[in-house]
Design a protein around this motif. Structure first.
Motif, short mmCIF file in Angstrom:
data_model
loop_
_atom_site.label_atom_id
_atom_site.label_comp_id
_atom_site.label_asym_id
_atom_site.label_seq_id
_atom_site.Cartn_x
_atom_site.Cartn_y
_atom_site.Cartn_z
N GLY A 2 11.45 107.04 43.17
CA GLY A 2 11.31 105.75 43.82
C GLY A 2 10.54 105.80 45.13
N HIS A 41 15.99 96.08 41.27
CA HIS A 41 15.40 96.54 40.01
C HIS A 41 13.92 96.18 39.94
CE1 HIS A 41 19.25 97.83 38.74
NE2 HIS A 41 19.77 96.63 38.61
N LEU A 54 12.17 98.90 41.95
CA LEU A 54 12.08 100.15 41.20
C LEU A 54 11.10 100.03 40.04
CD1 LEU A 54 15.86 101.18 41.15
CD2 LEU A 54 14.04 102.05 42.62
N GLY A 78 7.82 102.19 39.48
CA GLY A 78 7.63 102.89 38.21
C GLY A 78 6.28 102.61 37.59
N GLN A 108 18.36 102.99 47.50
CA GLN A 108 18.45 103.81 46.29
C GLN A 108 19.67 104.74 46.36
OE1 GLN A 108 14.78 105.54 45.02
NE2 GLN A 108 15.76 107.07 43.72
N MET A 157 11.75 103.82 34.72
CA MET A 157 12.21 102.99 35.82
C MET A 157 12.07 101.50 35.51
SD MET A 157 10.73 105.24 39.01
CE MET A 157 11.30 104.15 40.32
N SER A 164 13.42 99.26 33.26
CA SER A 164 14.54 99.27 32.32
C SER A 164 14.65 97.94 31.57
CB SER A 164 15.85 99.52 33.07
OG SER A 164 16.96 99.34 32.24
#
Length: 782
Positions: free
Chosen positions: A97, A146, A149, A153, A278, A385, A387
């Motif tokens: 991250g 999220h 992240l 990602g 995180q 990452m 998701s």
């Protein structure tokens, strides 16, 4: 408790003084006991080390930092954060991250200044930890976290794709995207082949089926992927760029920060934000993982988030000063640590020791690793990452705009800018929902309906007053509130109007969602039960017995169905339509008795799609291969476990079970009716209860003995059916993989009281007490 501890310590000190006056102080041996390494911690530390080593090198490569910096951060994360942090089982180190943030800092300010920024960010974390603001940091919307992240990602994956293809990444995501066509036209076959091999192993290794797969998965997939790719590159003699670890004598340490003050302040804030959020979210996730451990496994206390922030701050100060990458809690390593059976912070610290040993002694081996293999590994981490499970959850909560804006902002603008945009959108969405209230008035069947859709705050009071004044005096009125919040101003306005309307001869009924009354329980004179009303005074008008020879005047079930269509269907139609589109995805199989008094949705507070329910007489689970002539229970278990992938199975017995009474009272022999043939599956429970003696305690409720033999058999039967469940191949396989848990439950109908089997070895059912929503009663895997 606190008063006894000092007294006990004092007594021990006196005893030591009386009997061993010349010996060492007792506190010294106590300190040494804290450093004993258990076998579980030792094996867990090795598993974490095998994952951390290739990932640390890969993240250092992705940031453009010296490769030793990844090893320094991994070692410091294990030793410093592991020792000082508040989450004993969370493993810290260089995190994916932080890759984009660190790469940008290195390119903008250089490596030595980046190390200084890491030190300052650690100091900022120490300050925040002293202010005890860790819990406040968790108030950030999950959609923002999220989204952040996911954006990081995407940036990681796009940058590493260039290295996978044999090229060099650019400084930003837009530049990488623009350069991608040219990179595709100029492929490097050797780098691409090694990268594809690494990705294939990462994909296939966790999915190897059967017992061989369970054995092989003891070795982490990242280590296998990098090791195989390295071996293939060496055997084939491929010309590839490889890991280059210069001498530690030339390793660069932190220097004085150089650059514009505002830019440095923004950089420190960004590193502090990403590292802190995180790490705190990781600590909460580790708590959830450890709370699901079986009864026989060692329990670890909940994380102290303020201490965790202090530990992470100290680790960043040390890592930055020693020329390491920024440190944060790392999900992949933490999950591996918990699943490997770690019982204390010693596993985290010991993994840091192994990293130090590898950095000093395994340099020749590490320099054989192709950079393409590390790039493929980091690209896979970046893809993970993003998701899909998080996206589905966020979509259900209607926060996809917050997630999308945050992700795009991080990708195209930067982490701090993307998070700021996400916060702004989240606030705008919250205000929009708070202010968007739809109030309508309608006249239907001589009843006036005032419907409120949304939150009822002071902003909606003028519209509410206008709608209420449209209701004529002395009329019957229903006010439907379909929202989760009403502030004091709105309550006062509604209450004043209700009092005035009632005084003028009118009637007012205030209902909540799905037509449930708020002011009073449902009337007992109503001809139909509303299925979502409170259960107090819940009576159905049963028609008088029909004289012999006459047909009944009505169909009670049909009337209930009609009431559902009128009162409930309009409110649940949208949710059921979603379930119809998406299919069922229950997380639990609930196996219980067919008794009509056992309402599963009521006692579990579950709704449509939550439970896969199997009911039979006596909540029995026939053993595989039993001569029953009915495989319906086994088929349901197989379908739930193998197709629906449920994560837990609960066997629920209940008081006054007719099947258990029949088992106790029916003499052997006699005509084998269908009921008797079915109840043969309960005979092992009867035999288990008869086999109890002084050496084996009976299954019991915590705090009291069973009321009678029937209750004793009901409790014993739950324990026995859990054993039968473990005999099913699908259940045994998923439990061995750690993907399935079994739970026992007993419901006392007359007391409306649930009990959970929390001490499986002693067969004790504990009473479930009311708890806050964010702190559910603990369940223990059997």
């Amino acid at each position: 408790m606190t008063a006894c501890a000092p007294a006990h310590a004092t007594d021990s000190a006196h005893a030591s003084h009386d009997h061993e006056p010349h010996g060492p102080p007792s506190g010294k041996s106590h300190r040494f006991r804290n450093f004993r390494i258990s076998g579980a911690d030792l094996s867990a530390s090795i598993a974490v080390f095998l994952i951390a080593l290739p990932l640390s090198l890969g993240i250092a490569l992705a940031t453009g930092a010296p490769l030793q910096a990844g090893l320094v951060a991994a070692a410091v994360g294990g030793l410093v954060a592991g020792r000082l942090g508040g989450s004993p089982l969370q493993v810290s180190g260089p995190a994916a991250g932080l890759t984009v943030v660190t790469a940008d800092l290195i390119q903008r300010y250089g490596w030595r200044t980046t190390c200084a920024i890491t030190v300052l960010a650690g100091c900022a974390q120490l300050g925040l930890g002293c202010l005890r603001v860790a819990r406040s940091a968790l108030a950030v919307s999950p959609a923002i976290v999220h989204g952040m992240l996911a954006g990081i990602g995407v940036a990681i994956a796009v940058a590493q794709l260039h290295i996978v293809l044999g090229g060099t990444p650019q400084s930003s995501v837009p530049d990488n995207l623009r350069a991608l066509p040219a990179q595709l036209a100029d492929l490097h076959p050797a780098a691409l082949s090694i990268s594809l091999l690494t990705l294939a192993i990462l994909l296939v290794w966790p999915r190897i089926p059967g017992r061989p797969g369970r054995v092989l998965r003891v070795v982490p997939a990242p280590l296998v992927a990098v090791a195989v790719a390295t071996a293939c590159a060496s055997v084939a003699g491929l010309s590839l760029a490889k890991v280059d670890l210069p001498s530690w004598r030339s390793h660069a340490l932190a220097g004085l920060p150089e650059g514009p003050v505002l830019g440095l302040v923004a950089a420190v804030l960004t590193v502090t934000l990403v590292c802190g959020v995180q790490s705190l979210l990781g600590a909460v996730a580790v708590d959830k993982l450890t709370s699901r451990r079986a009864a026989g496994q060692s329990r670890v206390g909940r994380s102290d988030l303020d201490r965790e922030l202090l530990g992470q701050g100290a680790a960043n100060v040390v890592s930055g000063a020693l020329g390491g990458l920024p440190v944060a809690g790392v999900a992949v390593r933490s999950v591996a640590n918990v699943r490997a059976g770690a019982v204390s912070r010693n596993s985290t610290m010991l993994h840091g020791v192994w990293v130090v040993v590898a950095a000093l002694l395994l340099v020749p081996v590490l320099e054989l690793i192709p950079l393409a293999a590390l790039a493929a590994l980091v690209m896979a981490v970046g893809i993970q990452m993003v998701s899909l499970n998080h996206i589905r959850t966020i979509t259900r909560h209607r926060e996809i705009p917050v997630y999308a804006i945050t992700t795009l902002g991080v990708v195209f603008l930067g982490v701090l800018e993307g998070v700021a945009l996400g916060v702004a959108v989240a606030v705008a969405v919250a205000l929009h929902r708070l202010a968007r209230t739809r109030i309508t008035h309608a006249h239907e069947d001589d009843v006036h309906h005032v419907r409120v859709r949304g939150q009822l705050t002071f902003l909606a009071v003028p519209r509410l007053s206008r709608a209420l004044h449209l209701v004529p005096q002395g009329t019957a009125t229903i006010v439907e509130l379909d929202g989760s919040f009403m502030d004091h101003a709105a309550y006062e306005a509604l209450q004043c109007w209700q009092d005035a309307h009632t005084a003028q001869g009118g009637s007012v009924e205030v209902t909540g969602r799905a037509g449930t009354r708020i002011a009073e329980p449902a009337s007992t004179s109503h001809s139909c039960c509303r299925p979502w009303t409170a259960w107090r005074n819940h009576h159905c008008d049963r028609p008088a017995e029909t004289p012999r020879g006459e047909r009944p005047s009505g169909h009670q079930l049909a009337r209930g169905i009609s009431a559902f269509q009128r009162n409930t269907a309009p409110h649940v139609r949208g949710e059921l339509a979603r379930l119809a589109r998406e299919g069922q995805r229950p997380s639990q199989l609930f196996l219980t008795c067919a008794d009509s008094r056992l309402v599963t949705s009521m006692i579990t507070s579950s709704g449509p799609g939550d439970l896969f329910v199997v009911r039979n007489v006596g909540n029995l689970v026939p053993l595989p291969g039993a001569e029953s002539g009915d495989d319906s229970v086994a088929a349901a278990i197989e379908y739930a476990v193998d197709v629906l992938k449920v994560r837990s199975i609960t066997v629920c017995g209940h008081s006054g079970c007719g099947a258990m009474q029949a088992l106790l009272n029916t003499p052997p022999g006699g005509t084998q009716t269908p009921l008797r043939r079915w109840l043969r599956h309960g005979m092992p429970s009867l035999e288990r209860m008869a086999a109890y003696d002084a050496d084996k305690a009976w299954a019991r409720l915590a705090g009291r003995a069973p009321a009678d033999a029937v209750e004793q058999l009901c409790l014993t039967n739950v324990v026995q059916q859990l054993e039968h469940l473990r005999g099913h191949e699908a259940v045994a396989r998923r439990m061995a993989d750690g993907a399935l848990e079994l739970h026992g439950m007993y419901f006392h109908v007359g007391e409306a009281q649930a009990y959970l089997l929390t001490e499986a070895q002693e067969e004790v059912f504990d009473q479930v007490t009311p708890a806050p929503e964010d702190e559910p009663p603990a369940q223990v895997k059997v």
